[in-house]
Enzyme design. Sequence first.
Site, PDB file in Angstrom:
ATOM      1  N   GLY A   1     -17.221   8.610  -6.414  1.00  0.00           N
ATOM      2  CA  GLY A   1     -16.355   9.766  -6.245  1.00  0.00           C
ATOM      3  C   GLY A   1     -15.809   9.885  -4.839  1.00  0.00           C
TER       4      GLY A   1
ATOM      5  CB  ALA B   1      -0.935  -0.008   1.204  1.00  0.00           C
TER       6      ALA B   1
ATOM      7  CG  ASN C   1      -4.789   0.603   2.821  1.00  0.00           C
ATOM      8  OD1 ASN C   1      -5.323  -0.422   2.419  1.00  0.00           O
ATOM      9  ND2 ASN C   1      -4.048   1.369   2.061  1.00  0.00           N
TER      10      ASN C   1
ATOM     11  CB  ALA D   1      -8.663   2.009  -7.011  1.00  0.00           C
ATOM     12  N   GLY D   2      -7.289   2.747  -4.241  1.00  0.00           N
ATOM     13  CA  GLY D   2      -7.209   3.633  -3.083  1.00  0.00           C
ATOM     14  C   GLY D   2      -5.826   4.223  -2.892  1.00  0.00           C
ATOM     15  CG  ASP D   3      -2.698   1.665  -2.256  1.00  0.00           C
ATOM     16  OD1 ASP D   3      -3.117   1.958  -1.119  1.00  0.00           O
ATOM     17  OD2 ASP D   3      -2.482   0.488  -2.609  1.00  0.00           O
TER      18      ASP D   3
END
Length: 315
Positions: free
Chosen positions: A229, A34, A165, A255-257
């Site tokens: 979004g 991450a 996370n 995607a979050g990273d």
Amino acid sequence: MDVVSIGETMVLFASKEDGQLRYASNFSARVAGAETNTLIGLAKLGHKTGWISRVGADELGAKIIQSVRGEGVDTTYVTIDEQAPTGLFLKEQTTAQTANIFYYRKGSAASRLEPRDIDEAYIKKAKFLYLTGITPLLSKSCEQATFILVEMAKKHHVKIVFDPNIRKKLLTEEKQKHLLERLIGMADIVLPGYGEGHYLFGTNNSEEIADRCLRLGARLAVVKLGEKGAYYKSAKQSGYIAPFPVKEVVDPIGAGDGFAAGVLSGLLDGQAIEEAVRRGCAIGAFVTQVHGDIEGLPSRQTLHAFQQDGEDVNR
């Protein structure tokens, strides 16, 4: 450094065939973590990033250092641990929509990170310290190292960015949930997903999640809403940022990273909060269109083209 982070990066072995791993014969090997995903995303956008960690004195450790350093991230403070192996994990794709992850990280080199692995002078020169909720849960020494880092950052007025996370396989005790809440309260910027908000606060409502983060002590909360979004809120402003539509989600992992890299990049460039969050949404969307955690992270030119016109082919 613009951004410094600490954490474990492992090698992911993913089956090339769908179905249970017992039937798999062919695997791809990718570097994934991450913190390094976000640092690499920032490096691709032209920012200076540094990573603090440990890897084993083995080929997997060598692969990780080669990959992370090759992407432009400083690895000066990555220690080669002669006593412990590099962690790894396996991925099986049981159906088109369902995947299982199996971690082999207990006793890994990175789980042996401790306060003496941290150079205060290195932290002092950074603009942001980026942390996730993964690192402090790896071991007691990792927890101690994380909070030492926070103390150093606050001492030298380095802004702290925290992405929970959440990895439920690491959250073995109720007190660890309170540890994450404590880090939220110590951070300047918090980046929870709506699912993480539900785990921590019992609600999927983005505005309530942001309010809870601010009440704990964070100055800015940016709630990731996936295909819807994002929502941001500080003491002075708040708002929703529309998502960037994509034709097909190939792989949502990472995607979050990428989102975190986009937000930090925007802030480093001096953008207003809403523009930085919009950049985060753009990178998060872009990453979902490519297999792998870092393979889809865009350059500044590619990101600009995606945000402006979304053309499929550059001519």
